[in-house]
Motif scaffolding. Structure first.
Motif, short mmCIF file in Angstrom:
data_model
loop_
_atom_site.label_atom_id
_atom_site.label_comp_id
_atom_site.label_asym_id
_atom_site.label_seq_id
_atom_site.Cartn_x
_atom_site.Cartn_y
_atom_site.Cartn_z
N LEU A 1 -8.09 7.88 -0.04
CA LEU A 1 -8.68 8.52 -1.21
C LEU A 1 -9.05 9.97 -0.89
O LEU A 1 -9.67 10.64 -1.71
CB LEU A 1 -9.93 7.75 -1.66
N ASP A 2 -8.63 10.44 0.29
CA ASP A 2 -9.03 11.77 0.78
C ASP A 2 -7.85 12.72 0.98
O ASP A 2 -7.95 13.67 1.75
CB ASP A 2 -9.79 11.63 2.10
N GLY A 3 -6.73 12.44 0.30
CA GLY A 3 -5.59 13.34 0.41
C GLY A 3 -4.83 13.24 1.71
O GLY A 3 -4.12 14.18 2.08
N LEU A 4 -4.94 12.11 2.41
CA LEU A 4 -4.27 11.96 3.71
C LEU A 4 -3.10 10.98 3.61
O LEU A 4 -2.79 10.26 4.57
CB LEU A 4 -5.27 11.50 4.77
N GLU A 5 -2.44 10.95 2.48
CA GLU A 5 -1.32 10.04 2.26
C GLU A 5 -0.26 10.18 3.35
O GLU A 5 0.00 11.26 3.87
CB GLU A 5 -0.66 10.32 0.92
N PHE B 1 -2.22 4.64 6.98
CA PHE B 1 -1.63 3.34 7.27
C PHE B 1 -2.63 2.43 7.98
O PHE B 1 -2.70 1.23 7.71
CB PHE B 1 -0.36 3.52 8.12
N GLU B 2 -3.40 3.00 8.89
CA GLU B 2 -4.42 2.23 9.59
C GLU B 2 -5.45 1.67 8.61
O GLU B 2 -5.89 0.52 8.74
CB GLU B 2 -5.11 3.09 10.65
N ASP B 3 -5.84 2.48 7.62
CA ASP B 3 -6.82 2.02 6.64
C ASP B 3 -6.25 0.90 5.77
O ASP B 3 -6.98 -0.01 5.37
CB ASP B 3 -7.29 3.19 5.77
N ALA C 1 0.86 -1.19 0.00
CA ALA C 1 0.00 0.00 0.00
C ALA C 1 0.90 1.24 0.00
O ALA C 1 1.58 1.52 0.98
CB ALA C 1 -0.92 -0.01 1.21
N HIS C 2 0.88 1.97 -1.10
CA HIS C 2 1.77 3.11 -1.30
C HIS C 2 1.36 4.29 -0.43
O HIS C 2 0.27 4.83 -0.58
CB HIS C 2 1.71 3.50 -2.78
N ARG C 3 2.23 4.66 0.52
CA ARG C 3 1.96 5.75 1.45
C ARG C 3 0.70 5.47 2.28
O ARG C 3 -0.06 6.38 2.63
CB ARG C 3 1.84 7.08 0.73
N GLY C 4 0.47 4.18 2.56
CA GLY C 4 -0.78 3.79 3.20
C GLY C 4 -1.90 3.75 2.17
O GLY C 4 -1.66 3.51 0.99
#
Length: 253
Positions: free
Chosen positions: A21-25, A31-33, A15-18
Motif C-alpha cells: 500500500l506504499d508504492g513498492l509494487e 512479495f514478502e508481505d 497477489a498482484h505485483r505482491g
C-alpha cells in the motif's frame, strides 16, 4: 480441469505485483508481505535487461516506479540494479523471487521479446516448473518461452485466444478449440466500460476444462459477485481485502 501442479485445488488468490500500500509494487518487500499474509500465489511481470538478466518489474521502463530512468531492455543489469522502487527497494531478479520462497507459486507475464530467454533461464536454474504459470498478451511470446523449458509449466491465454473465447462464448459456442493450448484464462471482467465476462463465459471455459482467473479486482463487492459467478481465482492489488473476504466465505486456503 487441468492437473498441472501449479493449479492446486481450491480457490486461487493471486497477489498482484505482491502486496504494498506504499508504492513498492513488484519489490521483494511486496512479495514478502504477500507471503506473510499467507498467499500461495503472486503475480509478476518480467523483462530482460540488455545483457540478458530477467527482472521482476511491471513496466518496460524504470521511470514510473523507481528513482531511475530508461527502458530495462536498453540497460545492463549493472545499471538496473541501482534503481530503487519508491526510492527504497531494489528491482528484484526474477531468479530471486523464484528462489527465495521454494513453495510459492508465481504467475509470470512475459512482457517483451527481450524477456523470453532470460525468463526461461531463470525458471530452469531454479527448477520451478511445477509452480510457475507463463502468461503473456502475446501467444507467440508465451509459446517461445515455454519451448525453451525442459519441463511443462502451466500457461494462460494470450489476447488472441481471449478474444476468441469472449466472442464465441458470448453466443454460446464451444470454446475448447480457442483454449486448447492453455490451462487458464486470466482475463479482465471489463473492456473499457463494457462488461465482457459473464456467467455463460465461465461455464463455457469450465466445459473446455479451463480455469478462469479475473484481474485486477480490488472491490470486495465485485470480488463476491465474481465468486458467485463461479470464477476459479482473482488477481488483486488489495491482497488484504481479498483474504478477508475469502476467509469469511470459507474459501481461504
Amino acid at each position: 480441469m487441468t492437473t498441472h501442479p501449479y493449479l492446486a485445488p481450491g480457490f486461487t488468490a493471486l497477489a498482484h505485483r505482491g502486496f504494498s500500500l506504499d508504492g513498492l509494487e513488484n519489490s521483494m518487500r511486496a512479495f514478502e508481505d504477500a507471503v506473510a499474509l499467507g498467499y500461495r500465489y503472486v503475480e509478476t511481470d518480467a523483462h530482460g535487461t540488455r545483457d540478458g538478466v530477467a527482472v521482476a518489474l511491471h513496466d518496460a521502463s524504470l521511470d514510473r516506479t523507481t528513482d531511475a530512468r530508461g527502458d530495462v531492455a536498453d540497460l545492463p543489469w549493472s545499471e538496473v540494479r541501482t534503481a530503487r522502487i519508491g526510492g527504497i527497494e531494489p528491482v528484484p531478479l526474477l531468479e530471486d523471487l523464484l528462489g527465495t520462497w521454494p513453495d510459492l507459486r508465481v504467475n509470470i507475464d512475459v512482457k517483451a521479446v527481450s524477456g523470453i530467454v532470460p525468463i526461461a533461464d531463470a525458471i530452469e536454474r531454479t527448477a520451478s516448473h511445477d509452480r510457475v504459470c507463463i502468461a503473456s498478451f502475446s501467444t507467440r511470446r508465451r509459446e517461445a518461452t515455454v519451448r525453451r523449458l525442459s519441463r511443462a509449466v502451466a500457461t494462460s491465454a494470450g489476447t488472441s485466444e481471449a478474444v476468441a473465447y469472449f466472442s464465441q462464448g458470448a453466443v454460446g459456442l464451444p470454446v475448447r478449440r480457442a483454449l486448447r493450448r492453455v490451462d487458464a484464462l486470466q482475463v479482465p471482467r471489463r473492456a473499457g466500460r463494457a462488461t465482457v465476462l459473464t456467467a455463460r463465459h465461465v461455464r463455457a471455459a469450465h466445459a473446455a476444462d479451463t480455469l478462469v482467473h479475473v484481474w485486477t479486482i480490488n472491490d470486495p463487492a465485485e470480488m463476491s459477485e465474481l465468486i458467485d459467478m463461479g470464477v476459479d481465482g482473482l488477481v488483486s492489488d488489495r491482497a488484504d481485502l481479498l483474504k478477508e473476504l475469502l476467509v469469511s466465505r470459507g474459501l481461504w486456503e
